[in-house]
Design a protein around this motif. Sequence first.
Motif, PDB file in Angstrom:
ATOM      1  N   GLN A   1     -10.756  -3.992   2.620  1.00 48.16           N
ATOM      2  CA  GLN A   1     -11.581  -3.934   1.405  1.00 48.16           C
ATOM      3  C   GLN A   1     -11.811  -2.491   0.982  1.00 48.16           C
ATOM      4  O   GLN A   1     -11.714  -2.151  -0.194  1.00 48.16           O
ATOM      5  CB  GLN A   1     -12.931  -4.620   1.646  1.00 48.16           C
ATOM      6  CG  GLN A   1     -12.827  -6.135   1.695  1.00 48.16           C
ATOM      7  CD  GLN A   1     -14.151  -6.781   2.092  1.00 48.16           C
ATOM      8  OE1 GLN A   1     -15.120  -6.111   2.426  1.00 48.16           O
ATOM      9  NE2 GLN A   1     -14.170  -8.102   2.063  1.00 48.16           N
ATOM     10  N   PHE A   2     -12.106  -1.628   1.961  1.00 49.32           N
ATOM     11  CA  PHE A   2     -12.371  -0.230   1.659  1.00 49.32           C
ATOM     12  C   PHE A   2     -11.115   0.462   1.122  1.00 49.32           C
ATOM     13  O   PHE A   2     -11.149   1.113   0.082  1.00 49.32           O
ATOM     14  CB  PHE A   2     -12.887   0.503   2.906  1.00 49.32           C
ATOM     15  CG  PHE A   2     -12.857   1.995   2.759  1.00 49.32           C
ATOM     16  CD1 PHE A   2     -13.766   2.648   1.947  1.00 49.32           C
ATOM     17  CD2 PHE A   2     -11.876   2.745   3.392  1.00 49.32           C
ATOM     18  CE1 PHE A   2     -13.711   4.030   1.777  1.00 49.32           C
ATOM     19  CE2 PHE A   2     -11.814   4.122   3.232  1.00 49.32           C
ATOM     20  CZ  PHE A   2     -12.741   4.765   2.424  1.00 49.32           C
TER      21      PHE A   2
ATOM     22  N   SER B   1      -8.426  -0.728  -0.251  1.00 52.43           N
ATOM     23  CA  SER B   1      -7.961  -1.216  -1.559  1.00 52.43           C
ATOM     24  C   SER B   1      -8.747  -0.596  -2.711  1.00 52.43           C
ATOM     25  O   SER B   1      -8.303  -0.592  -3.855  1.00 52.43           O
ATOM     26  CB  SER B   1      -8.049  -2.745  -1.628  1.00 52.43           C
ATOM     27  OG  SER B   1      -9.389  -3.168  -1.557  1.00 52.43           O
ATOM     28  N   SER B   2      -9.930  -0.036  -2.416  1.00 52.99           N
ATOM     29  CA  SER B   2     -10.738   0.595  -3.477  1.00 52.99           C
ATOM     30  C   SER B   2     -10.376   2.069  -3.686  1.00 52.99           C
ATOM     31  O   SER B   2     -10.860   2.701  -4.613  1.00 52.99           O
ATOM     32  CB  SER B   2     -12.226   0.488  -3.120  1.00 52.99           C
ATOM     33  OG  SER B   2     -12.543   1.354  -2.035  1.00 52.99           O
ATOM     34  N   LEU B   3      -9.517   2.607  -2.828  1.00 45.85           N
ATOM     35  CA  LEU B   3      -9.167   4.029  -2.916  1.00 45.85           C
ATOM     36  C   LEU B   3      -8.095   4.268  -3.970  1.00 45.85           C
ATOM     37  O   LEU B   3      -7.243   3.406  -4.192  1.00 45.85           O
ATOM     38  CB  LEU B   3      -8.645   4.531  -1.560  1.00 45.85           C
ATOM     39  CG  LEU B   3      -9.625   4.532  -0.393  1.00 45.85           C
ATOM     40  CD1 LEU B   3      -8.901   4.911   0.892  1.00 45.85           C
ATOM     41  CD2 LEU B   3     -10.777   5.499  -0.659  1.00 45.85           C
TER      42      LEU B   3
ATOM     43  N   THR C   1     -18.269   5.642   4.902  1.00 45.14           N
ATOM     44  CA  THR C   1     -18.596   4.367   4.243  1.00 45.14           C
ATOM     45  C   THR C   1     -18.787   3.243   5.262  1.00 45.14           C
ATOM     46  O   THR C   1     -19.776   2.506   5.229  1.00 45.14           O
ATOM     47  CB  THR C   1     -17.485   3.975   3.251  1.00 45.14           C
ATOM     48  OG1 THR C   1     -17.298   5.043   2.324  1.00 45.14           O
ATOM     49  CG2 THR C   1     -17.841   2.696   2.509  1.00 45.14           C
TER      50      THR C   1
ATOM     51  N   HIS D   1      -2.270   5.118   2.066  1.00 42.84           N
ATOM     52  CA  HIS D   1      -3.158   3.985   2.339  1.00 42.84           C
ATOM     53  C   HIS D   1      -2.836   3.369   3.697  1.00 42.84           C
ATOM     54  O   HIS D   1      -3.734   2.983   4.442  1.00 42.84           O
ATOM     55  CB  HIS D   1      -3.033   2.931   1.235  1.00 42.84           C
ATOM     56  CG  HIS D   1      -3.798   3.277  -0.008  1.00 42.84           C
ATOM     57  ND1 HIS D   1      -4.095   2.354  -0.976  1.00 42.84           N
ATOM     58  CD2 HIS D   1      -4.335   4.440  -0.435  1.00 42.84           C
ATOM     59  CE1 HIS D   1      -4.792   2.941  -1.953  1.00 42.84           C
ATOM     60  NE2 HIS D   1      -4.936   4.216  -1.648  1.00 42.84           N
TER      61      HIS D   1
ATOM     62  N   LYS E   1       0.835  -1.188   0.000  1.00 39.41           N
ATOM     63  CA  LYS E   1       0.000   0.000   0.000  1.00 39.41           C
ATOM     64  C   LYS E   1       0.876   1.246   0.000  1.00 39.41           C
ATOM     65  O   LYS E   1       1.990   1.233   0.497  1.00 39.41           O
ATOM     66  CB  LYS E   1      -0.852   0.008   1.273  1.00 39.41           C
ATOM     67  CG  LYS E   1      -1.790  -1.153   1.421  1.00 39.41           C
ATOM     68  CD  LYS E   1      -2.582  -0.987   2.709  1.00 39.41           C
ATOM     69  CE  LYS E   1      -3.472  -2.190   2.961  1.00 39.41           C
ATOM     70  NZ  LYS E   1      -2.813  -3.225   3.700  1.00 39.41           N
TER      71      LYS E   1
END
Length: 196
Positions: A169-170, A172-174, A190, A150, A146
């Motif tokens: 999970q959150f 990794s979507s950024l 979120t 991150h 990351k």
Amino acid sequence: MIGYLRGKIIEVMNDSALIDVSGVGYEIHASSNTLGDLQTLLGNDIIVWIHTHVREDALQLFGFHDKEEKNLFLSLLKVNGVGPKMALSILSGGRPAQIQEMIEAGNAKALSGLPKVGKKTAEQIILTLKGKLVSIEEGGVVAKAKSVAHTQITSALLNLGYKSQLVDQFVSSLPADIAVEDGIRKGFQTLSGGLS
């Protein structure tokens, strides 16, 4: 070679732990972080990830409570002058995400504050590993480490009490270039929505 051991934690000592696997006691060397985790699980069945280190005069097992720590340990072994015992000492100085952040940021001063790491070793670690670290994600998929942002977002959200799987999970979507404050704010919105 042994990839992991599944068994019962029998005893935790200063720099190692004893795991009973079907009546056989395996002594594993581990970082203070892993030993602390194992101490809380005495008498319970657990899985410990293993690196088998073979020398002419010894066969040693190094154990890790999670794959992230094992992966960083293996990366540290690629650095000139860093052996298994020194790698464990380094891992005892912080959680894997914190140490990765120091390496990715090229922060030799912070690294040299870790156990048994001098200025030269810190610089060697950065030279060897910066930009090359990998992070083992859920399901065994290997991904690039990351970004520093991150890592900071992940740390902040974990400190707020969110579960690591949801946070991973959150994050990794950024996007890689997101500002830390924006990521934390977005994560709070979120994940709170997901828990309500």
